[in-house]
Design a protein around this motif. Structure first.
Motif, PDB file in Angstrom:
ATOM      1  N   SER A  68       0.816  -1.217   0.000  1.00 43.01           N
ATOM      2  CA  SER A  68       0.000   0.000   0.000  1.00 43.01           C
ATOM      3  C   SER A  68       0.850   1.268   0.000  1.00 43.01           C
ATOM      4  O   SER A  68       0.314   2.363  -0.190  1.00 43.01           O
ATOM      5  CB  SER A  68      -0.915   0.001   1.228  1.00 43.01           C
ATOM      6  OG  SER A  68      -0.157   0.037   2.420  1.00 43.01           O
ATOM      7  N   GLU A  70       2.334   2.420   2.641  1.00 46.35           N
ATOM      8  CA  GLU A  70       2.261   3.004   3.974  1.00 46.35           C
ATOM      9  C   GLU A  70       3.166   2.239   4.927  1.00 46.35           C
ATOM     10  O   GLU A  70       3.462   1.064   4.717  1.00 46.35           O
ATOM     11  CB  GLU A  70       0.814   2.994   4.490  1.00 46.35           C
ATOM     12  CG  GLU A  70      -0.162   3.772   3.618  1.00 46.35           C
ATOM     13  CD  GLU A  70      -1.587   3.670   4.132  1.00 46.35           C
ATOM     14  OE1 GLU A  70      -1.798   2.913   5.104  1.00 46.35           O
ATOM     15  OE2 GLU A  70      -2.469   4.326   3.546  1.00 46.35           O
ATOM     16  N   HIS A  98       0.171  -8.135   1.692  1.00 45.66           N
ATOM     17  CA  HIS A  98       0.568  -6.965   2.488  1.00 45.66           C
ATOM     18  C   HIS A  98       1.905  -6.388   2.051  1.00 45.66           C
ATOM     19  O   HIS A  98       2.074  -5.163   1.995  1.00 45.66           O
ATOM     20  CB  HIS A  98       0.631  -7.315   3.970  1.00 45.66           C
ATOM     21  CG  HIS A  98       1.068  -6.160   4.839  1.00 45.66           C
ATOM     22  ND1 HIS A  98       0.201  -5.193   5.287  1.00 45.66           N
ATOM     23  CD2 HIS A  98       2.300  -5.806   5.310  1.00 45.66           C
ATOM     24  CE1 HIS A  98       0.862  -4.291   6.003  1.00 45.66           C
ATOM     25  NE2 HIS A  98       2.141  -4.647   6.034  1.00 45.66           N
TER      26      HIS A  98
END
Length: 476
Positions: A68, A70, A98
């Motif tokens: 992502s 982040e 992830h």
């Protein structure tokens, strides 16, 4: 006439030339590492692993490591770093979804580095920084490889460990890559998956780059067999692999460690396969609806993986209670000493079993294959078992109070973390940060603790000038 001397402040002074004795950061680090390696190698192993884990935690916390973009929370990044460096395979987030490619690469490098072992890493650090190992450092490196060679050959043995790992992992990757290509994956993706699975399997890590793991390949022997071979070879340990390289299958030339490791490993493999099959044969939630051949393959695969591999073909929550208990026992047993496997190690089990048999027979010595096992070895075995059981008990108590989950799930997850197996009932992903930190500490202790304890006890034998009078308490 007397000549006037120029003032001293006009005369250029000698330029400082850095000499060999001039303290620098590198020499300070070298002296520090060398002093620890020669006085307390176990502390060096601890320091090295802590440093490596912190480094990989920092890398996995970077935004570039997540898909992502982040930053990953600290407890998740640290858990994943410890799980990879300690070659466990437990996850709190999906490895496939992830993490970005960079994050997965960091995990893979962590698996390779951690698979070399704590004492091997400590010895390599001492070699790299100080360019030499003192006698004590060589002793700890030799102990890490179960005295696989003479003291002067430690540097050569360390190189053999690394070369052996790379060669076996390359062979596994070459076996897997064509299969992924035939299944329709692009070339570079097939290469990545082949390399990832080869390193993950040989190092008994259990990480998978696919979101659904290896479940889609549950009937594909082209993938399952290399994974089983990689995990089994990795679980034997580098000392055994080196003996096999030197002497082949000549039983008479094997040392006692190799004989016990291979014999007990095959006994546990066979017993685990048979018992797992009997308990799950009619379980429709796992293998009950499959053909007989598929059931046998699943049972063999489960038996190999429960002793540290961590790959799974069935949902661990759907296992029969008796199968979960069997899995707990096999996970706690683990693989060979100085291997990529965890647990209390098969040689520990062998020594304790032989001691029980000797005691039952009334023998003063514990003997096997024409050799007598020293009393000190049995003390180390007892220490490893008690330390392992204590760590598991304390961690299970904490997780029960933190999570409120059932005892069977907590015990399963706890033993899996301690034995660095990686099989999971998904409890790790459900835990709050406090529970995640408990499992993180347990994985670290399981990978470092028992090995360091055994090596430390073996090297800290003090000579006593006197003995107290003997008095035997009542046992049993």
């Amino acid at each position: 006439m007397e000549q006037k001397q120029r003032p001293d402040h006009h005369r250029p002074g000698p330029r400082p030339v850095p000499g060999p004795d001039r303290p620098t950061v590198l020499t300070g680090l070298r002296d520090f590492v060398d002093s620890i390696a020669n006085t307390n190698p176990a502390r060096l192993a601890f320091t090295v692993f802590v440093f490596v884990i912190l480094l990989f935690t920092g890398l996995l916390s970077l935004p570039a490591s997540s898909a992502s973009g982040e930053s990953t929370p600290l407890h998740q990044a640290m858990f994943t770093a410890v799980s990879s460096v300690c070659v466990t395979g437990l996850t709190v987030v999906s490895t496939a979804t992830h993490w970005s490619f960079f994050g997965q690469l960091v995990i893979l490098i962590g698996i390779f580095v951690g698979g070399l072992g704590t004492l091997t890493l400590a010895s390599l650090l001492a070699l790299m920084v100080s360019k030499r190992l003192g006698v004590r450092g060589k002793l700890i490196a030799q102990e890490a490889m179960n005295n696989a060679g003479r003291l002067g050959e430690v540097g050569t043995l360390l190189r053999i460990v690394i070369v052996t790992s790379v060669v076996i992992e390359a062979a596994l990757a070459l076996a897997l890559i064509p299969r992924f290509m035939l299944l329709g994956e692009p070339f570079w993706q097939s290469v990545w998956h082949g390399v990832f699975y080869s390193i993950s399997s040989f190092n008994n890590a259990g990480f998978t780059p696919h979101s659904d793991g290896i479940v889609p390949y549950e009937t594909d022997l082209w993938i399952l067999i290399p994974l089983m071979l990689g995990v089994f070879l990795g679980s034997l340990g580098f000392p055994v692999v080196m003996v096999l390289q030197q002497n082949g299958l000549n039983w008479k030339k094997w040392n006692l460690h190799t004989k016990l490791t291979i014999q007990v490993s095959f006994i546990l493999l066979l017993a685990g396969t048979v018992l797992w099959a009997l308990m799950e044969w009619d379980n429709t939630r796992t293998i009950g609806t499959m053909t007989a051949g598929e059931k046998v393959v699943h049972s063999l695969f489960a038996s190999v993986m429960t002793r540290s591999g961590g790959f799974n073909l069935v949902d661990q929550n759907q296992l029969e209670p008796t199968t979960m208990l069997l899995t707990d026992a096999l996970m706690f047993a683990g693989g060979g000493s100085a291997s990529t496997a965890g647990g209390i190690k098969v040689t520990t089990i062998a020594v304790m079993f032989l001691a029980i048999v000797a005691e039952a027979r009334g023998d003063a010595d514990v003997k096997v294959y024409g050799r007598t096992i020293p009393q000190g070895t049995m003390r180390v075995a007892i220490s490893v078992i008690v330390a392992g059981a204590t760590l598991v008990s304390v961690a299970a108590f904490l997780l029960l109070s933190i999570s409120g989950a059932s005892l069977d799930r907590v015990l399963f997850e706890t033993i899996s973390a301690f034995a660095t197996v990686g099989l999971s009932t998904n409890l790790s992903a459900e835990l709050p940060p406090s529970g995640v930190y408990v499992l993180t500490a347990l994985m670290f202790a399981g990978r470092l603790g028992t090995v360091t304890l055994a090596a430390g006890l073996a090297l800290r034998q003090r000579s006593q000038l006197f003995h107290y009078p003997e008095e035997r308490p009542i046992i049993g």
